[in-house]
Write a protein that holds these residues in place. Structure first.
Motif, PDB file in Angstrom:
ATOM      1  N   SER A 177      35.769  51.611  24.422  1.00 55.66           N
ATOM      2  CA  SER A 177      36.603  51.147  25.544  1.00 55.66           C
ATOM      3  C   SER A 177      37.069  49.721  25.331  1.00 55.66           C
ATOM      4  O   SER A 177      38.219  49.375  25.617  1.00 55.66           O
ATOM      5  CB  SER A 177      35.833  51.279  26.864  1.00 55.66           C
ATOM      6  OG  SER A 177      34.625  50.537  26.832  1.00 55.66           O
ATOM      7  N   PHE A 178      36.196  48.856  24.800  1.00 55.84           N
ATOM      8  CA  PHE A 178      36.586  47.469  24.557  1.00 55.84           C
ATOM      9  C   PHE A 178      37.642  47.396  23.457  1.00 55.84           C
ATOM     10  O   PHE A 178      38.599  46.625  23.542  1.00 55.84           O
ATOM     11  CB  PHE A 178      35.364  46.638  24.174  1.00 55.84           C
ATOM     12  CG  PHE A 178      35.630  45.155  24.125  1.00 55.84           C
ATOM     13  CD1 PHE A 178      35.821  44.433  25.286  1.00 55.84           C
ATOM     14  CD2 PHE A 178      35.696  44.488  22.911  1.00 55.84           C
ATOM     15  CE1 PHE A 178      36.079  43.069  25.250  1.00 55.84           C
ATOM     16  CE2 PHE A 178      35.954  43.126  22.864  1.00 55.84           C
ATOM     17  CZ  PHE A 178      36.140  42.414  24.042  1.00 55.84           C
ATOM     18  N   LYS A 179      37.483  48.220  22.439  1.00 58.71           N
ATOM     19  CA  LYS A 179      38.465  48.239  21.354  1.00 58.71           C
ATOM     20  C   LYS A 179      39.818  48.733  21.865  1.00 58.71           C
ATOM     21  O   LYS A 179      40.867  48.213  21.476  1.00 58.71           O
ATOM     22  CB  LYS A 179      37.972  49.132  20.224  1.00 58.71           C
ATOM     23  CG  LYS A 179      38.847  49.113  18.982  1.00 58.71           C
ATOM     24  CD  LYS A 179      38.230  49.929  17.858  1.00 58.71           C
ATOM     25  CE  LYS A 179      36.936  49.313  17.373  1.00 58.71           C
ATOM     26  NZ  LYS A 179      36.378  50.056  16.202  1.00 58.71           N
ATOM     27  N   SER A 180      39.816  49.730  22.752  1.00 58.49           N
ATOM     28  CA  SER A 180      41.067  50.255  23.293  1.00 58.49           C
ATOM     29  C   SER A 180      41.795  49.204  24.122  1.00 58.49           C
ATOM     30  O   SER A 180      43.018  49.067  24.036  1.00 58.49           O
ATOM     31  CB  SER A 180      40.785  51.498  24.150  1.00 58.49           C
ATOM     32  OG  SER A 180      40.234  52.535  23.371  1.00 58.49           O
ATOM     33  N   THR A 197      34.797  44.519  36.580  1.00 53.54           N
ATOM     34  CA  THR A 197      36.023  44.703  37.364  1.00 53.54           C
ATOM     35  C   THR A 197      37.269  44.450  36.513  1.00 53.54           C
ATOM     36  O   THR A 197      38.254  45.197  36.594  1.00 53.54           O
ATOM     37  CB  THR A 197      36.026  43.766  38.581  1.00 53.54           C
ATOM     38  OG1 THR A 197      34.855  44.006  39.367  1.00 53.54           O
ATOM     39  CG2 THR A 197      37.263  43.973  39.434  1.00 53.54           C
ATOM     40  N   ALA A 198      37.236  43.413  35.695  1.00 53.86           N
ATOM     41  CA  ALA A 198      38.381  43.103  34.829  1.00 53.86           C
ATOM     42  C   ALA A 198      38.609  44.212  33.812  1.00 53.86           C
ATOM     43  O   ALA A 198      39.756  44.626  33.572  1.00 53.86           O
ATOM     44  CB  ALA A 198      38.154  41.771  34.127  1.00 53.86           C
ATOM     45  N   LEU A 199      37.555  44.706  33.218  1.00 54.80           N
ATOM     46  CA  LEU A 199      37.686  45.776  32.240  1.00 54.80           C
ATOM     47  C   LEU A 199      38.237  47.051  32.878  1.00 54.80           C
ATOM     48  O   LEU A 199      39.115  47.711  32.322  1.00 54.80           O
ATOM     49  CB  LEU A 199      36.328  46.061  31.599  1.00 54.80           C
ATOM     50  CG  LEU A 199      35.811  44.992  30.631  1.00 54.80           C
ATOM     51  CD1 LEU A 199      34.327  45.185  30.367  1.00 54.80           C
ATOM     52  CD2 LEU A 199      36.595  45.030  29.325  1.00 54.80           C
ATOM     53  N   ALA A 200      37.722  47.389  34.066  1.00 53.56           N
ATOM     54  CA  ALA A 200      38.182  48.591  34.753  1.00 53.56           C
ATOM     55  C   ALA A 200      39.668  48.505  35.090  1.00 53.56           C
ATOM     56  O   ALA A 200      40.411  49.482  34.944  1.00 53.56           O
ATOM     57  CB  ALA A 200      37.364  48.809  36.025  1.00 53.56           C
ATOM     58  N   GLY A 201      40.105  47.326  35.509  1.00 59.32           N
ATOM     59  CA  GLY A 201      41.502  47.154  35.871  1.00 59.32           C
ATOM     60  C   GLY A 201      42.436  47.295  34.699  1.00 59.32           C
ATOM     61  O   GLY A 201      43.552  47.825  34.828  1.00 59.32           O
ATOM     62  N   LEU A 202      42.010  46.837  33.525  1.00 60.55           N
ATOM     63  CA  LEU A 202      42.863  46.916  32.346  1.00 60.55           C
ATOM     64  C   LEU A 202      42.795  48.276  31.673  1.00 60.55           C
ATOM     65  O   LEU A 202      43.755  48.719  31.050  1.00 60.55           O
ATOM     66  CB  LEU A 202      42.466  45.825  31.345  1.00 60.55           C
ATOM     67  CG  LEU A 202      42.774  44.386  31.775  1.00 60.55           C
ATOM     68  CD1 LEU A 202      42.164  43.395  30.792  1.00 60.55           C
ATOM     69  CD2 LEU A 202      44.275  44.156  31.862  1.00 60.55           C
ATOM     70  N   ALA A 203      41.647  48.941  31.783  1.00 57.03           N
ATOM     71  CA  ALA A 203      41.469  50.219  31.098  1.00 57.03           C
ATOM     72  C   ALA A 203      42.257  51.340  31.762  1.00 57.03           C
ATOM     73  O   ALA A 203      42.797  52.218  31.083  1.00 57.03           O
ATOM     74  CB  ALA A 203      39.988  50.577  31.058  1.00 57.03           C
ATOM     75  N   PRO A 253      42.440  54.498  34.906  1.00 61.74           N
ATOM     76  CA  PRO A 253      41.548  55.595  35.301  1.00 61.74           C
ATOM     77  C   PRO A 253      41.253  56.596  34.190  1.00 61.74           C
ATOM     78  O   PRO A 253      40.190  57.216  34.193  1.00 61.74           O
ATOM     79  CB  PRO A 253      42.314  56.254  36.469  1.00 61.74           C
ATOM     80  CG  PRO A 253      43.745  55.855  36.268  1.00 61.74           C
ATOM     81  CD  PRO A 253      43.697  54.494  35.670  1.00 61.74           C
ATOM     82  N   GLU A 254      42.172  56.783  33.242  1.00 61.59           N
ATOM     83  CA  GLU A 254      41.918  57.759  32.188  1.00 61.59           C
ATOM     84  C   GLU A 254      40.808  57.307  31.249  1.00 61.59           C
ATOM     85  O   GLU A 254      39.979  58.109  30.816  1.00 61.59           O
ATOM     86  CB  GLU A 254      43.203  58.021  31.391  1.00 61.59           C
ATOM     87  CG  GLU A 254      44.286  58.743  32.195  1.00 61.59           C
ATOM     88  CD  GLU A 254      45.478  59.095  31.332  1.00 61.59           C
ATOM     89  OE1 GLU A 254      45.431  58.825  30.117  1.00 61.59           O
ATOM     90  OE2 GLU A 254      46.464  59.630  31.881  1.00 61.59           O
ATOM     91  N   LEU A 255      40.786  56.024  30.916  1.00 64.54           N
ATOM     92  CA  LEU A 255      39.768  55.492  30.017  1.00 64.54           C
ATOM     93  C   LEU A 255      38.502  55.100  30.769  1.00 64.54           C
ATOM     94  O   LEU A 255      37.390  55.296  30.287  1.00 64.54           O
ATOM     95  CB  LEU A 255      40.331  54.282  29.256  1.00 64.54           C
ATOM     96  CG  LEU A 255      39.372  53.564  28.296  1.00 64.54           C
ATOM     97  CD1 LEU A 255      38.904  54.515  27.204  1.00 64.54           C
ATOM     98  CD2 LEU A 255      40.052  52.347  27.675  1.00 64.54           C
ATOM     99  N   TRP A 256      38.683  54.574  31.986  1.00 63.99           N
ATOM    100  CA  TRP A 256      37.525  54.039  32.729  1.00 63.99           C
ATOM    101  C   TRP A 256      36.916  55.147  33.599  1.00 63.99           C
ATOM    102  O   TRP A 256      37.145  55.249  34.780  1.00 63.99           O
ATOM    103  CB  TRP A 256      37.953  52.852  33.585  1.00 63.99           C
ATOM    104  CG  TRP A 256      36.778  52.058  34.076  1.00 63.99           C
ATOM    105  CD1 TRP A 256      36.187  52.124  35.300  1.00 63.99           C
ATOM    106  CD2 TRP A 256      36.037  51.093  33.337  1.00 63.99           C
ATOM    107  NE1 TRP A 256      35.124  51.257  35.374  1.00 63.99           N
ATOM    108  CE2 TRP A 256      35.004  50.606  34.179  1.00 63.99           C
ATOM    109  CE3 TRP A 256      36.130  50.587  32.040  1.00 63.99           C
ATOM    110  CZ2 TRP A 256      34.089  49.637  33.772  1.00 63.99           C
ATOM    111  CZ3 TRP A 256      35.221  49.624  31.625  1.00 63.99           C
ATOM    112  CH2 TRP A 256      34.214  49.154  32.485  1.00 63.99           C
ATOM    113  N   THR A 257      36.099  55.972  32.986  1.00 66.44           N
ATOM    114  CA  THR A 257      35.417  57.047  33.695  1.00 66.44           C
ATOM    115  C   THR A 257      34.109  56.521  34.287  1.00 66.44           C
ATOM    116  O   THR A 257      33.678  55.390  34.002  1.00 66.44           O
ATOM    117  CB  THR A 257      35.100  58.198  32.732  1.00 66.44           C
ATOM    118  OG1 THR A 257      34.185  57.719  31.724  1.00 66.44           O
ATOM    119  CG2 THR A 257      36.374  58.708  32.064  1.00 66.44           C
ATOM    120  N   ASP A 258      33.465  57.360  35.111  1.00 65.22           N
ATOM    121  CA  ASP A 258      32.161  56.986  35.667  1.00 65.22           C
ATOM    122  C   ASP A 258      31.159  56.739  34.549  1.00 65.22           C
ATOM    123  O   ASP A 258      30.318  55.832  34.642  1.00 65.22           O
ATOM    124  CB  ASP A 258      31.636  58.085  36.588  1.00 65.22           C
ATOM    125  CG  ASP A 258      32.441  58.206  37.866  1.00 65.22           C
ATOM    126  OD1 ASP A 258      33.189  57.258  38.187  1.00 65.22           O
ATOM    127  OD2 ASP A 258      32.328  59.252  38.550  1.00 65.22           O
TER     128      ASP A 258
END
Length: 386
Positions: free
Chosen positions: A12-15, A103-109, A111-116
């Motif tokens: 996720s960080f790499k994406s 929060t910052a990571l979730a906002g940039l990722a 909904p498709e990448l930032w799953t539960d």
């Protein structure tokens, strides 16, 4: 952390980093969220945040990349926790930082990448980071900061000064480490400088400071520092030199003021029982960049295990430079060329412990050339954050 958690954090960080402006957007979003949620935290940071954002990204990137190597990443996090005591921050500040990070990571990722599952993985990583840093901070008996009084300020080049200070109390550090420094005229602007001397009973430390174009702190140190000034110093950081195997030959490669942490190690080595063969390559753009060469020659004359090879990209100093830089009789002549290429072609460095210190571009180029020459990357060491 389990492999699945580690894999989710890394991917996720790499994406996010691969998106246009991803890393910069992440740093900006993180600090905006943090300061909005906890405005009182803003006081710990300088007005200009560019360097702070860059350092954040290097730190987060390094930790994420090595989550599956706790023996590498946990000592760094512990050092950062001890260093952060200088800010007098509390545990709930760490929690706010962790929440802003997620929060910052979730906002940039998105909904498709930032799953539960991804969020749970990141919260586990953040918990590891926060726990390691706070445990180290709480367990450190030493002071959060030291006061250093300037004893000597010597401007050896127009853009470079050597500063010696006496600390108010002993500081336990390893030769090769560095420390954060704050000068009186630049409050909240902490900069990182390597110790150029090993620890001593007089509590005297030395820093080599080169002016950074457009910088705020280094020009003030070079042009305005006076004897009697006091500096604040944070806890020691870094692991360059710490892993040395006394039975393996050493290869040291430095450019510019990168000589400082290697010099501290070389000064300390005669105190040890036996020393392996050590080659030092000291690079610069012009011969005058070898400002500390006399000290290194003196060390080599009394240390048969040490070979010093100065390397300059240009054979002669520019016409406007007033001094003449010479090599003592009996010593190796200067080698002309780019330091990474010169070192890689100079000899076979297999079975050496290798340290590289300098600008990030120099480190990358030198490491690439050594690896292309067959050197195992695990034998090449450099600091990830400095």
């Amino acid at each position: 952390m389990d492999p699945l958690t580690t894999s989710l954090v890394k991917s996720s960080f790499k994406s996010i980093g691969a998106t246009p402006g991803g890393e910069n957007a992440f740093a900006q979003s993180f600090y905006a969220i943090l300061f909005a949620a906890r405005p009182e935290i803003r006081q710990y940071f300088p007005a200009a945040m560019d360097l702070q954002r860059d350092r954040l990204m290097r730190a987060v990137g390094y930790v994420v990349e090595r989550l599956d190597s706790p023996e590498t990443v946990l000592p760094l996090l512990a050092q950062l926790g001890r260093d952060h005591r200088k800010y007098d921050i509390s545990d709930d500040h760490y929690e706010a930082v962790g929440e802003a990070l997620v929060t910052a990571l979730a906002g940039l990722a998105g909904p498709e990448l930032w799953t539960d599952e991804t969020e749970r993985a990141w919260r586990s990583a953040v918990e590891l980071i926060v726990t390691t840093m706070t445990d180290a901070a709480h367990g450190e008996p030493g002071p959060p900061t030291w006061v250093g009084t300037v004893l000597n300020h010597r401007r050896v080049l127009d853009d470079l000064a050597i500063v010696r200070l006496q600390l108010d109390q002993p500081m336990p550090y390893a030769p090769g480490q560095y420390v954060s420094v704050q000068i009186h005229s630049r409050p909240k602007m902490w900069r990182y400088f390597s110790f150029a001397t090993p620890p001593n009973s007089d509590r005297i430390v030395e820093f080599h400071v080169r002016r950074v174009s457009g910088g705020w702190v280094s020009p003030a140190i070079i042009g305005e520092t006076a004897v009697g000034d006091t500096w604040l110093l944070g806890a020691p950081l870094g692991g360059v030199g710490v892993w040395q195997n006394p039975e393996r030959s050493q290869l040291m490669i430095a450019e510019g003021t990168g000589i400082a942490p290697l010099r501290a190690q070389l000064m300390n080595m005669p105190r040890l029982d036996g020393n392996p063969p050590t080659h030092l390559f000291y690079g610069g753009t012009y011969p005058y960049d070898h400002y500390d060469l006399d000290v290194l020659w003196a060390l080599s004359r009394t240390s048969p295990w040490l070979t010093v090879v100065p390397v300059a990209e240009n054979r002669d100093n520019p016409w406007w430079f007033p001094g003449i830089s010479t090599v003592p009789a009996g010593m190796h002549e200067r080698v002309t060329g780019q330091i990474g290429r010169v070192v890689a072609e100079y000899a076979d460095w297999a079975d050496h412990d290798i340290q590289v210190v300098g600008a990030p571009s120099m480190i990358r180029t030198t490491k690439y050339r050594l690896m292309a020459a067959g050197i195992d990357s695990r034998d090449i060491h450099h600091d990830p954050l400095y």
